[in-house]
Design an enzyme around this catalytic site. Structure first.
Site, PDB file in Angstrom:
ATOM      1  N   LYS A   1       0.834  -1.199   0.000  1.00  0.00           N
ATOM      2  CA  LYS A   1       0.000   0.000   0.000  1.00  0.00           C
ATOM      3  C   LYS A   1       0.870   1.250   0.000  1.00  0.00           C
ATOM      4  O   LYS A   1       2.017   1.205   0.469  1.00  0.00           O
ATOM      5  CB  LYS A   1      -0.856   0.023   1.277  1.00  0.00           C
ATOM      6  CG  LYS A   1      -1.996  -0.981   1.308  1.00  0.00           C
ATOM      7  CD  LYS A   1      -2.783  -0.885   2.607  1.00  0.00           C
ATOM      8  CE  LYS A   1      -3.901  -1.897   2.650  1.00  0.00           C
ATOM      9  NZ  LYS A   1      -4.977  -1.657   1.670  1.00  0.00           N
TER      10      LYS A   1
ATOM     11  N   ARG B   1     -10.306 -11.558   1.974  1.00  0.00           N
ATOM     12  CA  ARG B   1     -11.131 -12.634   1.412  1.00  0.00           C
ATOM     13  C   ARG B   1     -10.403 -13.967   1.459  1.00  0.00           C
ATOM     14  O   ARG B   1     -11.029 -15.011   1.516  1.00  0.00           O
ATOM     15  CB  ARG B   1     -11.564 -12.247  -0.015  1.00  0.00           C
ATOM     16  CG  ARG B   1     -10.431 -12.048  -0.971  1.00  0.00           C
ATOM     17  CD  ARG B   1     -10.849 -11.273  -2.223  1.00  0.00           C
ATOM     18  NE  ARG B   1     -10.954  -9.825  -1.986  1.00  0.00           N
ATOM     19  CZ  ARG B   1     -11.292  -8.942  -2.911  1.00  0.00           C
ATOM     20  NH1 ARG B   1     -11.589  -9.344  -4.141  1.00  0.00           N
ATOM     21  NH2 ARG B   1     -11.366  -7.655  -2.621  1.00  0.00           N
TER      22      ARG B   1
END
Ligand code: BES
Ligand code: MN
Ligand code: ZN
Length: 529
Positions: A266, A340
């Site tokens: 990120k 996920r």
């Protein structure tokens, strides 16, 4: 912080000792017949007549040493139509004035308040007066120790009050853990917090480590954890409030204790906020704290897959293909779509409990923040009745959710050339494609997914965890007890069990409304490291 509920007239309230007093003033009180002649009502009526209390929920007037009133500082706050949301607004505004005096004890006069309004006042007060101290060397702890709600008829609102107090315990536990930085809230420390909860009646916990998870074949979860020095933990909490045969609700909370993005790293700006990426896990812990206090006749399982998402020589790489516990293979196209990957294995694990409902809670996508902001969380479900129950619970608990679609067309982008699926689709509808990914792991089970990325914490000046969606989850679970009671006795019907842990009989309703934290409850809260 302790809460207390008392039947008190305005007269009695005025002569009760406390550091400060908050008078909640519904608009209807402006016009009411002037039957009351106590000092508080006379003062408030005078302020309204002199137009010193402008219209609008949250408008306040502060006073000091009112004649005939024991508490030195008094704040009069308009609560509009007396609805829960307007009461919350009034309490928030009043606390902004009251907090400077650092009251230890507070009286709240809420004469005509409904149960829901009393609940809103309790939660708003707990929320506003919360102070984070865990990693500050000089921080002053929360000043407020005790709040007494003065109402016209305590009996009528007692159960709503007790629920609200339990929810505040859950919200505070969730805030506490979510606020802690990554190095003070590792997967092992979250597991320790779960162990503390399991000291309470009817709550038990199992903590699995890397070897157990490998044995289960959770290749997706392992792939995320493999770039970190911190060992993963898979936390299995159980609350048994009903017969063993009664199908549980299973809650699955994303527990990424820090999300760097991994090799798909990120950008630096605001990356610190990725310590909040275990907000789903924190909400499961918080919900269990509330269950332990309320002891409802229901079975609940809480699953928390927890690890860090780090870049490293051993970290999973873009393009790597991993095999999930379900047997389905996944091409990890973006290592930042890690939530996920840990959730899908936990969802597969959940199948063994044959849940009446399977609900995952996750700070899953930035796209959900763009779609819904910080007001409502995203709600996805494969059964309309489950979606409605969760949406209603959110509405009632002032912790609202908004249903999002799950059309199969949204899953198109998840196709992969090298595995059964990719872990990301394109840029469009990112919150929905993430949900479609998860749906591949739940089969026909009744499943819902709450994307809490926008609501689990606030950024900016008021940076901090919110404890959401603990209020929604507790409301849903208690509603589920009622729904289950309405069903015929067959199958899902829950009979209250005799005692879950021999030494500690379950609390009676009476004990619950005393609303003092139990010893174990305190241990599970702040300072449990
Ligand atoms: N934890 C983040 C989601 C997130 C981002 C929550 C910002 C709150 C604020 C999640 O693991 C993530 O990184 N998601 C990616 C998915 C993308 C790579 C498909 C995202 O949302 O950018
Ligand atoms: Mn990520
Ligand atoms: Zn994440």
């Amino acid at each position: 912080m302790d809460f207390e509920l008392k039947t008190l007239t305005p007269h009695q309230t005025a002569s009760t000792v406390a550091d400060a007093l908050l008078v909640l003033w519904p608009d209807a009180a402006d016009q009411a017949a002037p039957a009351l002649d106590d000092p508080l009502t006379l003062w408030a009526r005078g302020a309204v007549a002199d137009e010193d209390l402008p219209a609008g929920a949250g408008q306040c007037l502060a006073a000091h040493r009112l004649p005939g009133v024991k508490p030195r500082r008094v704040v009069l706050a308009r609560c509009g139509d007396g609805s829960p949301s307007q009461v919350r607004k009034a309490v928030q505004a009043a606390w902004a004035l009251l907090k400077a005096g650092q009251p230890k004890t507070l009286l709240v006069l809420a004469s005509a308040a409904s149960g829901a309004a009393v609940a809103a006042a309790v939660q708003a007060l707990a929320d506003a007066s919360y102070v984070y101290t865990a990693t500050k060397s000089q921080a002053k702890p929360r000043s407020l120790h005790k709040a007494t709600l003065a109402v016209a008829d305590a009996t009528a609102v007692r159960s709503a009050f007790a629920r609200a107090v339990a929810v505040t315990r859950g919200v505070e536990l969730a805030k506490e853990w979510a606020n802690r930085p990554g190095n003070h809230a590792t997967p092992s420390l979250l597991a320790e917090a779960a162990r503390q909860l399991a000291k309470q009646p009817r709550v038990s916990v199992d903590v699995l480590g890397p070897k157990d998870v490998a044995k289960l074949g959770m290749g997706a979860f392992l792939a995320v954890a493999q770039g970190s020095e911190e060992p993963l933990r898979f936390i299995v909490l159980k609350y048994q409030g009903a017969a063993k045969s009664s199908a549980p609700v299973v809650l699955v909370g994303k527990g990424i204790t820090f999300d760097t993005g991994g090799i798909s790293i990120k950008p630096a700006a605001e990356m610190d906020e990725m310590k909040f990426d275990m907000g789903g896990a924190a909400s499961v812990l918080g919900t269990f704290a509330a269950l332990a206090e309320l002891q409802p006749a229901l079975n609940v399982v809480g699953l928390i897959p927890s690890c860090e998402n780090m870049p490293d020589g051993r970290a999973v790489k873009p393009g790597d293909v991993v095999t999930s516990m379900s047997g389905q293979t996944i091409e990890v196209l973006n290592t930042d779509a890690e939530g996920r990957l840990i959730l899908c294995d936990a969802l597969t694990y959940a199948e063994r409990f044959k849940p009446r409902a399977l609900i995952d809670i996750a700070t899953l996508t930035g796209a959900c923040v763009i779609a819904l902001g910080g007001v409502r969380c995203g709600l996805f479900a494969n059964h309309d009745d489950l979606a409605a129950a969760l949406a209603d619970a959110g509405q009632a608990a002032l912790d609202p959710a908004w249903r999002m679609p799950l059309d199969d067309d949204y899953a198109e982008g998840l196709k992969s050339h090298f595995a059964d699926m990719g872990n990301v689709a394109g840029r469009q509808a990112g919150a929905v494609t993430a949900a479609k990914f998860l749906q591949k792991f739940v089969g026909q089970q009744r499943w819902a997914h709450l994307d809490i990325a926008g609501v689990a914490w606030k950024s900016g000046a008021a940076k901090g965890a919110t404890g959401r969606p603990v209020p929604l989850l507790v409301q849903y679970l208690l509603d589920e007890v009622d729904r289950q009671a309405l069903q015929p006795a067959a199958g899902l019907g829950a009979q209250p069990i005799k005692s879950a842990k021999a030494a500690k009989p379950p609390k009676s309703d009476k004990a619950a409304v005393a609303a003092k934290p139990t010893k174990a409850g305190k241990a599970a809260g702040a300072g449990s490291r």
